[in-house]
Design a protein around this motif. Structure first.
Motif, PDB file in Angstrom:
ATOM      1  N   SER A  38       0.830  -1.204   0.000  1.00  0.00           N
ATOM      2  CA  SER A  38       0.000   0.000   0.000  1.00  0.00           C
ATOM      3  C   SER A  38       0.867   1.258   0.000  1.00  0.00           C
ATOM      4  N   LEU A  39       0.318   2.329  -0.577  1.00  0.00           N
ATOM      5  CA  LEU A  39       1.043   3.591  -0.631  1.00  0.00           C
ATOM      6  C   LEU A  39       0.063   4.735  -0.848  1.00  0.00           C
ATOM      7  N   TRP A  40       0.533   5.947  -0.562  1.00  0.00           N
ATOM      8  CA  TRP A  40      -0.168   7.171  -0.905  1.00  0.00           C
ATOM      9  C   TRP A  40       0.511   7.758  -2.138  1.00  0.00           C
ATOM     10  N   MET A  41      -0.303   8.135  -3.146  1.00  0.00           N
ATOM     11  CA  MET A  41       0.223   8.822  -4.322  1.00  0.00           C
ATOM     12  C   MET A  41      -0.517  10.150  -4.452  1.00  0.00           C
ATOM     13  N   ASN A  42       0.144  11.236  -4.091  1.00  0.00           N
ATOM     14  CA  ASN A  42      -0.483  12.560  -4.046  1.00  0.00           C
ATOM     15  C   ASN A  42      -0.014  13.424  -5.208  1.00  0.00           C
ATOM     16  N   LEU A  43      -0.962  14.161  -5.782  1.00  0.00           N
ATOM     17  CA  LEU A  43      -0.680  15.061  -6.889  1.00  0.00           C
ATOM     18  C   LEU A  43      -0.837  16.497  -6.406  1.00  0.00           C
ATOM     19  N   THR A  44       0.244  17.284  -6.516  1.00  0.00           N
ATOM     20  CA  THR A  44       0.192  18.700  -6.166  1.00  0.00           C
ATOM     21  C   THR A  44       0.186  19.519  -7.459  1.00  0.00           C
ATOM     22  N   ILE A  45      -0.800  20.424  -7.585  1.00  0.00           N
ATOM     23  CA  ILE A  45      -0.905  21.299  -8.751  1.00  0.00           C
ATOM     24  C   ILE A  45      -0.550  22.709  -8.293  1.00  0.00           C
ATOM     25  N   LYS A  46       0.459  23.306  -8.922  1.00  0.00           N
ATOM     26  CA  LYS A  46       0.965  24.612  -8.514  1.00  0.00           C
ATOM     27  C   LYS A  46       0.249  25.737  -9.280  1.00  0.00           C
ATOM     28  N   SER A  47       0.019  26.848  -8.597  1.00  0.00           N
ATOM     29  CA  SER A  47      -0.493  28.091  -9.221  1.00  0.00           C
ATOM     30  C   SER A  47      -1.651  27.810 -10.175  1.00  0.00           C
ATOM     31  N   LEU A  48      -2.779  27.444  -9.614  1.00  0.00           N
ATOM     32  CA  LEU A  48      -3.932  27.043 -10.425  1.00  0.00           C
ATOM     33  C   LEU A  48      -4.307  28.110 -11.455  1.00  0.00           C
ATOM     34  N   ALA A  49      -4.478  27.630 -12.694  1.00  0.00           N
ATOM     35  CA  ALA A  49      -4.965  28.453 -13.798  1.00  0.00           C
ATOM     36  C   ALA A  49      -6.317  27.920 -14.224  1.00  0.00           C
ATOM     37  N   PRO A  50      -7.104  28.685 -14.997  1.00  0.00           N
ATOM     38  CA  PRO A  50      -8.433  28.210 -15.417  1.00  0.00           C
ATOM     39  C   PRO A  50      -8.390  26.848 -16.111  1.00  0.00           C
ATOM     40  N   ALA A  51      -7.338  26.581 -16.884  1.00  0.00           N
ATOM     41  CA  ALA A  51      -7.271  25.318 -17.621  1.00  0.00           C
ATOM     42  C   ALA A  51      -6.980  24.126 -16.716  1.00  0.00           C
ATOM     43  N   ASP A  52      -6.599  24.382 -15.460  1.00  0.00           N
ATOM     44  CA  ASP A  52      -6.259  23.279 -14.554  1.00  0.00           C
ATOM     45  C   ASP A  52      -7.478  22.646 -13.906  1.00  0.00           C
ATOM     46  N   TYR A  53      -8.633  23.327 -13.965  1.00  0.00           N
ATOM     47  CA  TYR A  53      -9.834  22.759 -13.338  1.00  0.00           C
ATOM     48  C   TYR A  53     -10.408  21.667 -14.224  1.00  0.00           C
ATOM     49  N   GLY A  54     -10.917  20.627 -13.586  1.00  0.00           N
ATOM     50  CA  GLY A  54     -11.485  19.505 -14.325  1.00  0.00           C
ATOM     51  C   GLY A  54     -11.416  18.232 -13.514  1.00  0.00           C
ATOM     52  N   THR A  55     -11.434  17.114 -14.198  1.00  0.00           N
ATOM     53  CA  THR A  55     -11.451  15.798 -13.546  1.00  0.00           C
ATOM     54  C   THR A  55     -10.086  15.136 -13.654  1.00  0.00           C
ATOM     55  N   TYR A  56      -9.543  14.746 -12.502  1.00  0.00           N
ATOM     56  CA  TYR A  56      -8.255  14.054 -12.435  1.00  0.00           C
ATOM     57  C   TYR A  56      -8.502  12.607 -12.013  1.00  0.00           C
ATOM     58  N   VAL A  57      -7.741  11.692 -12.615  1.00  0.00           N
ATOM     59  CA  VAL A  57      -7.936  10.254 -12.371  1.00  0.00           C
ATOM     60  C   VAL A  57      -6.659   9.669 -11.770  1.00  0.00           C
ATOM     61  N   CYS A  58      -6.824   8.972 -10.653  1.00  0.00           N
ATOM     62  CA  CYS A  58      -5.741   8.197 -10.032  1.00  0.00           C
ATOM     63  C   CYS A  58      -5.919   6.752 -10.473  1.00  0.00           C
ATOM     64  N   ALA A  59      -4.920   6.173 -11.126  1.00  0.00           N
ATOM     65  CA  ALA A  59      -5.055   4.834 -11.708  1.00  0.00           C
ATOM     66  C   ALA A  59      -3.924   3.920 -11.248  1.00  0.00           C
ATOM     67  N   SER A  60      -4.248   2.632 -11.120  1.00  0.00           N
ATOM     68  CA  SER A  60      -3.267   1.615 -10.741  1.00  0.00           C
ATOM     69  C   SER A  60      -3.546   0.353 -11.533  1.00  0.00           C
ATOM     70  N   VAL A  61      -2.504  -0.251 -12.127  1.00  0.00           N
ATOM     71  CA  VAL A  61      -2.676  -1.459 -12.928  1.00  0.00           C
ATOM     72  C   VAL A  61      -1.534  -2.431 -12.634  1.00  0.00           C
ATOM     73  N   ASN A  62      -1.883  -3.709 -12.424  1.00  0.00           N
ATOM     74  CA  ASN A  62      -0.877  -4.763 -12.297  1.00  0.00           C
ATOM     75  C   ASN A  62      -1.296  -5.946 -13.150  1.00  0.00           C
ATOM     76  N   ALA A  63      -0.641  -7.095 -12.975  1.00  0.00           N
ATOM     77  CA  ALA A  63      -0.901  -8.250 -13.831  1.00  0.00           C
ATOM     78  C   ALA A  63      -2.307  -8.805 -13.671  1.00  0.00           C
ATOM     79  N   LEU A  64      -2.995  -8.456 -12.572  1.00  0.00           N
ATOM     80  CA  LEU A  64      -4.322  -9.015 -12.314  1.00  0.00           C
ATOM     81  C   LEU A  64      -5.461  -8.090 -12.746  1.00  0.00           C
ATOM     82  N   GLY A  65      -5.178  -6.823 -13.007  1.00  0.00           N
ATOM     83  CA  GLY A  65      -6.254  -5.924 -13.420  1.00  0.00           C
ATOM     84  C   GLY A  65      -5.917  -4.467 -13.179  1.00  0.00           C
ATOM     85  N   LYS A  66      -6.935  -3.626 -13.420  1.00  0.00           N
ATOM     86  CA  LYS A  66      -6.760  -2.182 -13.300  1.00  0.00           C
ATOM     87  C   LYS A  66      -7.912  -1.597 -12.504  1.00  0.00           C
ATOM     88  N   MET A  67      -7.627  -0.564 -11.720  1.00  0.00           N
ATOM     89  CA  MET A  67      -8.645   0.150 -10.975  1.00  0.00           C
ATOM     90  C   MET A  67      -8.257   1.615 -10.939  1.00  0.00           C
TER      91      MET A  67
END
Length: 383
Positions: free
Chosen positions: A295-324
């Motif tokens: 297990s781990l934490w994977m954090n995304l930091t976005i610097k100096s937000l601009a209008p184009a930065d707003y939206g939907t962000y996806v955290c994804a993980s995939v191994n030999a057994l599948g993806k989530m």
């Protein structure tokens, strides 16, 4: 009454004594006598040991050393008969003979006799016990793996004299868990005794190092490390599905991942024309913090937000057994006289995981310069 074999050994000793010295034993008035008992020894394999035989009034008689269980004559006086370079005899020119056994081996165990060729023969016996420290024999490849819900069997065999006991323990004193067929806990222990450790209906918490420890009272105790792997499809959870922040600020999106075997983890924009994973640059910073081996934490930091930065962000993980994967909707907060007022949230904020946590809102804490602007605006409005 002496047994025939003992009589034969006595006559053979006398014959060899005559052959070696050229003299027949002459009986004196005082009979030979032993001044102390022949000792017993328990020795670790590879060490040296000696037996001490003290005889008074020996006269022309001879002292012989015999291995009683095999009836083999080892030495007469200081003359070696046995063709064993590890055996030797010393004499102090008075009344003490010593039989030395160097680099003791397992086949040296047995009963040793110090004998005087009187008629009838006089003798005393001491026993040598050779002990061997434990040693672990690898019968299977180290480590084992299974899908979550399956079974793992670890086998560890050990040799030694006396026969060692084998005990299992987890690294960092974690508990060893045994489960019923349904997966419910049946027994939880810190140690388990036995050569085979079988874990049924394993869960990811059973992953890690297991130690086989063998001991028999002869130092040193030995151990062998076995690693258990439990495999499962990645599980991904974001702490907040809905996050709001004002223009120009920095924001952090948090994602918790569990996966085994090791997975490829990434952040990407779902609403971008090209859904490539986000890479480190002055705008984005991705930090991974391992909690344990799955297990781990994977954090995304976005610097100096601009209008184009707003939206939907996806955290994804995939191994030999599948993806989530799991989504975070980042939307803009507008500054008003009474604080921050949210704009309508961006569409498409559904979380694509098996279990969907309740949506929560992350309250943004503005930097100090934003508080200064707010206070200035309120002051102007008042006057």
């Amino acid at each position: 009454m002496l047994s025939p074999s003992t009589k034969a050994a006595c006559w053979l000793t006398t014959f060899l004594s005559v052959f070696v010295t050229g003299e027949l034993p002459i009986q004196s008035e005082a009979e030979p006598e032993f001044l102390q008992a022949l000792e017993n020894h328990t020795v670790t394999q590879g060490r040296d040991v000696h037996f001490t035989c003290v005889v008074n009034h020996l006269s022309n008689y001879r002292v012989a050393w015999i291995k009683s269980d095999s009836k083999a004559i080892l030495a007469i006086h200081t003359n070696m008969v046995a063709l064993n370079p590890r055996l030797s005899v010393t004499y102090n020119n008075h009344n003490t003979w010593k039989l030395h056994v160097s680099n003791v081996q397992a086949n040296d165990s047995g009963t040793y006799m110090c004998q005087v060729n009187t008629d009838p023969m006089k003798s005393q016996m001491g026993h040598l016990s050779v002990v061997i420290p434990p040693d672990i024999i690898d019968t299977v490849t180290e480590g084992s793996s299974a899908r979550e819900g399956g079974s793992v069997r670890l086998t560890c065999s050990a040799t030694g004299v006396p026969p060692p006991t084998v005990m299992w323990r987890r690294e960092h004193s974690k508990p060893i868990v045994f489960r019923h067929d349904g997966g419910r806990e049946r027994k939880v222990v810190e140690t388990f005794r036995g050569e085979s450790l079988e874990l049924g209906h394993v869960q990811r918490t059973d992953m890690g190092a297991y130690y086989c420890i063998a001991s028999n009272g002869v130092p040193p105790t030995v151990s062998r490390r076995y690693h258990v792997q439990v495999h499962f499809i990645p599980q991904v959870k974001v702490t907040n599905q809905l996050v709001g922040a004002p223009l120009g600020s920095d924001v952090e999106l948090q994602c918790y991942i569990e996966a085994s075997p090791k997975a490829m983890n990434s952040w990407y924009r779902e609403d971008s024309l090209v859904s490539d994973k986000l890479l480190e640059n002055p705008k984005f910073r991705i930090a991974e913090t391992a909690m344990n081996e799955y297990s781990l934490w994977m954090n995304l930091t976005i610097k100096s937000l601009a209008p184009a930065d707003y939206g939907t962000y996806v955290c994804a993980s995939v191994n030999a057994l599948g993806k989530m994967e799991s989504q975070v909707s980042l939307h803009r907060l507008e500054l008003s006289m009474n604080g921050y007022a949210e704009e309508p949230m961006v569409s498409g904020a559904a979380q694509r995981t098996r279990s969907r946590p309740a949506a929560s809102h992350a309250h943004y804490v503005p930097p100090p310069q934003m508080f200064a602007i707010l206070l200035t605006l309120r002051y102007v409005h008042t006057y």
